[in-house]
Motif scaffolding. Structure first.
Motif, PDB file in Angstrom:
ATOM      1  N   UNK A   5       0.830  -1.212   0.000  1.00 11.52           N
ATOM      2  CA  UNK A   5       0.000   0.000   0.000  1.00 11.52           C
ATOM      3  C   UNK A   5       0.861   1.258   0.000  1.00 11.52           C
ATOM      4  N   UNK A   6       1.939   1.243   0.812  1.00 11.42           N
ATOM      5  CA  UNK A   6       2.800   2.424   0.899  1.00 11.42           C
ATOM      6  C   UNK A   6       3.610   2.629  -0.381  1.00 11.42           C
ATOM      7  N   UNK A   7       3.926   1.553  -1.101  1.00  9.21           N
ATOM      8  CA  UNK A   7       4.749   1.664  -2.303  1.00  9.21           C
ATOM      9  C   UNK A   7       3.941   1.811  -3.582  1.00  9.21           C
ATOM     10  N   UNK A   8       2.624   1.909  -3.448  1.00 11.94           N
ATOM     11  CA  UNK A   8       1.786   1.995  -4.651  1.00 11.94           C
ATOM     12  C   UNK A   8       1.983   3.345  -5.327  1.00 11.94           C
ATOM     13  N   UNK A   9       1.727   3.426  -6.619  1.00 17.21           N
ATOM     14  CA  UNK A   9       1.815   4.690  -7.353  1.00 17.21           C
ATOM     15  C   UNK A   9       0.577   5.536  -7.077  1.00 17.21           C
ATOM     16  N   UNK A  19       1.749  14.146 -10.789  1.00 12.48           N
ATOM     17  CA  UNK A  19       1.649  14.196  -9.327  1.00 12.48           C
ATOM     18  C   UNK A  19       2.966  14.628  -8.721  1.00 12.48           C
ATOM     19  N   UNK A  20       4.093  14.060  -9.201  1.00  7.67           N
ATOM     20  CA  UNK A  20       5.386  14.395  -8.623  1.00  7.67           C
ATOM     21  C   UNK A  20       5.790  15.826  -8.937  1.00  7.67           C
ATOM     22  N   UNK A  24       6.590  18.613  -6.096  1.00  2.95           N
ATOM     23  CA  UNK A  24       7.838  19.356  -6.078  1.00  2.95           C
ATOM     24  C   UNK A  24       7.581  20.860  -5.973  1.00  2.95           C
ATOM     25  N   UNK A  25       6.585  21.354  -6.702  1.00  9.16           N
ATOM     26  CA  UNK A  25       6.248  22.782  -6.644  1.00  9.16           C
ATOM     27  C   UNK A  25       5.810  23.164  -5.240  1.00  9.16           C
ATOM     28  N   UNK A  26       4.951  22.345  -4.627  1.00  7.73           N
ATOM     29  CA  UNK A  26       4.506  22.632  -3.269  1.00  7.73           C
ATOM     30  C   UNK A  26       5.668  22.646  -2.290  1.00  7.73           C
TER      31      UNK A  26
END
Length: 323
Positions: A5-9, A19-20, A24-26
């Motif tokens: 669950x933690x490693x899911x995309x 999403x990434x 990064x902007x945030x």
């Protein structure tokens, strides 16, 4: 299962890249904010006179007050909006089904002009309370935006009501007759009648007269006729405001929270069950000072029920103090 669950995309390919980028902007924006806060904190720490505990307490208090006020304003505003919508719906669908004419014929103004007129118009409140004071006569509901005559409001055909005692006591001097064509004087003017001035000028400015009937310069009230008023058009009154500084039995002036207490004379109205300033209508040809003395003596001192000797004493006292 937890590791999977933690490693899911976060999003399926190829949307995970978006999403990434957003993350990064945030991160960069928050990093800038943290640096700015750190600079501000260092500046505050350099000020030796700052009481940090007091500052924190003030900030916390201000925050709680702001949150509480915002919640109250939001709740009150929502309730007010809902009530206004319900009132307007009821008025349109159930209260005004009878055909009628609102008032002076005018061109339908544009919505922008309507709003401008309403914005600069003094909307009366007490003159629209239903039922009419001391009776079971119901007024037609008039929303705030439809009070000014300049705003179209069709159909609008309120009940025509004038109290029976007014109609029975018509003498043309203090009480106008049922038909305004038979009254003394001229609307919007001051003329003489048998050597006495008859003033029908309104302090609100020039009022409209349609088919011989004067229209309230403040707009619709949900009722036609004179109600309990003696005259068509303006009903000038004299209302004396008598005050004094409050004192104790020894004559020393009284204070409350460091300010002197001001007392004033008021009377209790049995019809409306409210406190009011004494006063009443000014008679044709009567001086303002004479009307003030007469109304104060009748309403506040009850001279109408006094014997002639006490009435004369009261008259002399009023002449000395209210001249």
């Amino acid at each position: 299962v937890v590791i999977e669950f933690r490693n899911r995309q976060p999003l399926p390919n190829p949307f995970s890249l978006i999403y990434y980028i957003v993350w990064l902007v945030r991160y960069v924006v928050n990093l800038f904010r943290w640096e700015k806060c750190a600079v501000c904190l260092e500046e505050v720490k350099e000020a030796p006179e700052v009481d940090y505990y007091d500052l924190c307490m003030r900030v916390a208090e201000a925050r709680e007050t702001y949150i509480q006020k915002k919640e109250e304003d939001d709740e009150t505003g929502d309730i007010r909006k809902c009530l206004n919508v319900i009132k307007d719906k009821l008025m349109i669908t159930t209260m005004n089904q009878r055909p009628g004419v609102a008032g002076p014929p005018k061109e339908a103004p544009s919505p922008a002009k309507e709003l401008l007129e309403i914005q600069h118009h003094a909307i009366h409140v007490d003159a629209r309370r239903s039922p009419y004071i001391g009776t079971d006569i119901a007024r037609v509901m008039v929303p705030d935006r439809n009070v000014p005559w300049q705003v179209a409001f069709d159909p609008y055909n309120p009940i025509d009501y004038t109290e029976d005692s007014i109609l029975r006591n018509s003498d043309k001097l203090e009480v106008d007759p049922p038909n305004p064509a038979d009254m003394i004087g001229v609307f919007n003017r001051e003329v003489e009648h048998e050597g006495e001035p008859v003033d029908r000028i309104s302090f609100c400015g020039t009022y409209q007269v349609v088919d011989g009937i004067p229209f309230n310069p403040r707009g619709r009230t949900g009722l036609k006729g004179r109600g309990q008023l003696n005259r068509w058009g303006p009903n000038h009154t004299a209302e004396p405001i008598v005050t004094r500084w409050a004192r104790d039995p020894s004559g020393q002036q009284l204070y409350m929270e460091g300010r002197p207490i001001l007392e004033f004379v008021s009377i209790f109205l049995k019809e409306s069950k409210k406190w009011s300033i004494p006063g009443g209508p000014i008679r044709h040809g009567e001086l303002l000072t004479t009307a003030l003395n007469r109304e104060f003596s009748e309403d506040a001192l009850g001279t109408m029920a006094m014997d002639p000797e006490d009435r004369l004493r009261t008259k002399i006292m009023l002449k000395e103090h209210l001249a």
